[in-house]
Motif scaffolding. Structure first.
Motif, PDB file in Angstrom:
ATOM      1  N   CYS A 127       0.848  -1.197   0.000  1.00 19.66           N
ATOM      2  CA  CYS A 127       0.000   0.000   0.000  1.00 19.66           C
ATOM      3  C   CYS A 127       0.881   1.243   0.000  1.00 19.66           C
ATOM      4  N   PHE A 128       0.522   2.210  -0.813  1.00 23.80           N
ATOM      5  CA  PHE A 128       1.262   3.465  -0.885  1.00 23.80           C
ATOM      6  C   PHE A 128       0.276   4.605  -0.698  1.00 23.80           C
ATOM      7  N   GLU A 129       0.694   5.624   0.036  1.00 24.57           N
ATOM      8  CA  GLU A 129      -0.152   6.795   0.255  1.00 24.57           C
ATOM      9  C   GLU A 129       0.642   8.049  -0.027  1.00 24.57           C
ATOM     10  N   ALA A 130       0.004   9.001  -0.689  1.00 26.19           N
ATOM     11  CA  ALA A 130       0.610  10.296  -0.964  1.00 26.19           C
ATOM     12  C   ALA A 130      -0.489  11.328  -0.845  1.00 26.19           C
ATOM     13  N   GLY A 131      -0.560  11.984   0.309  1.00 26.44           N
ATOM     14  CA  GLY A 131      -1.642  12.930   0.544  1.00 26.44           C
ATOM     15  C   GLY A 131      -2.981  12.227   0.472  1.00 26.44           C
ATOM     16  N   GLU A 160       1.361   4.023 -10.141  1.00 26.13           N
ATOM     17  CA  GLU A 160       2.182   3.220  -9.233  1.00 26.13           C
ATOM     18  C   GLU A 160       3.632   3.706  -9.228  1.00 26.13           C
ATOM     19  N   VAL A 161       4.186   3.961 -10.412  1.00 26.19           N
ATOM     20  CA  VAL A 161       5.567   4.447 -10.483  1.00 26.19           C
ATOM     21  C   VAL A 161       5.691   5.795  -9.771  1.00 26.19           C
ATOM     22  N   LEU A 162       4.739   6.697 -10.019  1.00 26.98           N
ATOM     23  CA  LEU A 162       4.779   8.010  -9.374  1.00 26.98           C
ATOM     24  C   LEU A 162       4.676   7.899  -7.854  1.00 26.98           C
ATOM     25  N   MET A 163       3.812   7.017  -7.364  1.00 27.34           N
ATOM     26  CA  MET A 163       3.623   6.895  -5.924  1.00 27.34           C
ATOM     27  C   MET A 163       4.808   6.222  -5.252  1.00 27.34           C
ATOM     28  N   GLU A 212       2.609  17.215 -11.049  1.00 29.87           N
ATOM     29  CA  GLU A 212       3.160  18.417 -11.658  1.00 29.87           C
ATOM     30  C   GLU A 212       4.257  18.058 -12.662  1.00 29.87           C
ATOM     31  N   THR A 213       4.362  18.871 -13.695  1.00 34.84           N
ATOM     32  CA  THR A 213       5.407  18.698 -14.695  1.00 34.84           C
ATOM     33  C   THR A 213       6.636  19.486 -14.266  1.00 34.84           C
ATOM     34  N   VAL A 214       7.767  18.823 -14.223  1.00 31.96           N
ATOM     35  CA  VAL A 214       9.031  19.485 -13.926  1.00 31.96           C
ATOM     36  C   VAL A 214       9.734  19.662 -15.263  1.00 31.96           C
ATOM     37  N   ARG A 215       9.656  20.840 -15.817  1.00 30.63           N
ATOM     38  CA  ARG A 215      10.102  21.076 -17.191  1.00 30.63           C
ATOM     39  C   ARG A 215      11.573  20.694 -17.380  1.00 30.63           C
ATOM     40  N   GLY A 216      11.785  19.929 -18.434  1.00 25.16           N
ATOM     41  CA  GLY A 216      13.144  19.508 -18.745  1.00 25.16           C
ATOM     42  C   GLY A 216      13.579  18.253 -18.026  1.00 25.16           C
ATOM     43  N   TYR A 217      12.735  17.758 -17.065  1.00 29.99           N
ATOM     44  CA  TYR A 217      13.134  16.595 -16.291  1.00 29.99           C
ATOM     45  C   TYR A 217      12.074  15.475 -16.357  1.00 29.99           C
ATOM     46  N   GLY A 218      10.848  15.803 -15.985  1.00 35.10           N
ATOM     47  CA  GLY A 218       9.824  14.745 -15.966  1.00 35.10           C
ATOM     48  C   GLY A 218       8.608  15.159 -15.171  1.00 35.10           C
ATOM     49  N   TYR A 219       8.192  14.298 -14.257  1.00 34.10           N
ATOM     50  CA  TYR A 219       6.956  14.524 -13.492  1.00 34.10           C
ATOM     51  C   TYR A 219       7.200  14.230 -12.022  1.00 34.10           C
ATOM     52  N   ARG A 220       6.378  14.856 -11.186  1.00 32.64           N
ATOM     53  CA  ARG A 220       6.503  14.631  -9.755  1.00 32.64           C
ATOM     54  C   ARG A 220       5.106  14.603  -9.130  1.00 32.64           C
ATOM     55  N   LEU A 221       4.904  13.614  -8.251  1.00 35.05           N
ATOM     56  CA  LEU A 221       3.660  13.532  -7.498  1.00 35.05           C
ATOM     57  C   LEU A 221       3.831  14.299  -6.210  1.00 35.05           C
ATOM     58  N   ARG A 222       2.969  15.264  -5.989  1.00 35.16           N
ATOM     59  CA  ARG A 222       3.105  16.100  -4.805  1.00 35.16           C
ATOM     60  C   ARG A 222       2.853  15.326  -3.527  1.00 35.16           C
TER      61      ARG A 222
END
Length: 222
Positions: A127-131, A160-163, A212-222
């Protein structure tokens, strides 16, 4: 090692059971998905061998129900289907490995030894939780503020990868490798297209997206 075999073909079922017994395994063999699920939930096994095509409750349904009921034993799924999407569906349902038919007993034994060496599912984070987001790998379910999200298989794997990397940047290359199993960078917008759809589903309010999109790098889950 006690192994449950769920296979509707009597000849194959007997062949596998006999072969495992001769190698020192304690086996139980049943011929339907319903009987297999009852045995998997009601008894203790170290591993399950499950045919994908079963009468009534098929292998996918059996695996999902077993995982939802708390069965932690590793599962090897047998299939005559060669379609990659079918294999992915089985793995996403909770199977640990796939073995295509026809197969050799030697390879099945090797795969049993391999899954037995892996950490028990009880010792692995499921189980994974993010906010407000929660991902349950056993139930194969994602939710936002307690409401279950309607995700496609690809969107689920993206989330799943983001979390798993919550708060950290996940690059496009990482997503291509872990979601699509590409070890190269195709000149398509496949990541962007699916990420846009996922972002719309994990949004709180009209404008607050949790990705959120991190320009030039990728993505991030807050």
């Amino acid at each position: 090692m006690r192994v449950l075999i769920v296979e509707d073909d009597a000849e194959t079922r007997e062949w596998v059971a006999t072969g495992l017994h001769e190698e020192g395994y304690n086996t139980r063999a049943v011929g339907t998905g319903r009987h297999g699920l009852t045995a998997a939930i009601g008894e203790s096994f170290d591993a399950l061998i499950v045919d994908r095509r079963l009468p009534g409750l098929d292998g996918i349904g059996l695996v999902r129900a077993a995982r939802a009921a708390g069965v932690r034993a590793p599962i090897i799924m047998l299939t005559a289907l060669s379609d990659t999407s079918q294999r992915i569906e089985g793995l996403d349902a909770g199977a640990d490995d796939y073995l295509g038919k026809p197969f050799s007993l030697a390879e099945l034994l090797a795969r049993l030894r391999a899954v037995a060496r892996r950490p028990a599912l009880a010792d692995v984070q499921t189980c994974f939780e993010a906010g407000p987001l929660r991902l349950d790998l056993v139930r194969h379910e994602a939710s936002l503020d307690g409401d279950v999200l309607d995700l496609t298989p690809t969107e689920y794997r993206l989330l799943e990868v983001l979390m798993r990397h919550a708060g950290r940047v996940v690059t496009r290359s990482m997503l291509l490798e872990q979601v699509w199993h590409f070890n190269f960078n195709p000149r398509t917008g496949v990541v962007e297209t699916h990420m846009s759809r996922l972002r719309s589903k994990v949004r709180r309010g009209a404008s607050e997206s949790l990705i959120e999109t991190v320009r030039g790098y990728g993505y991030r889950l807050r």
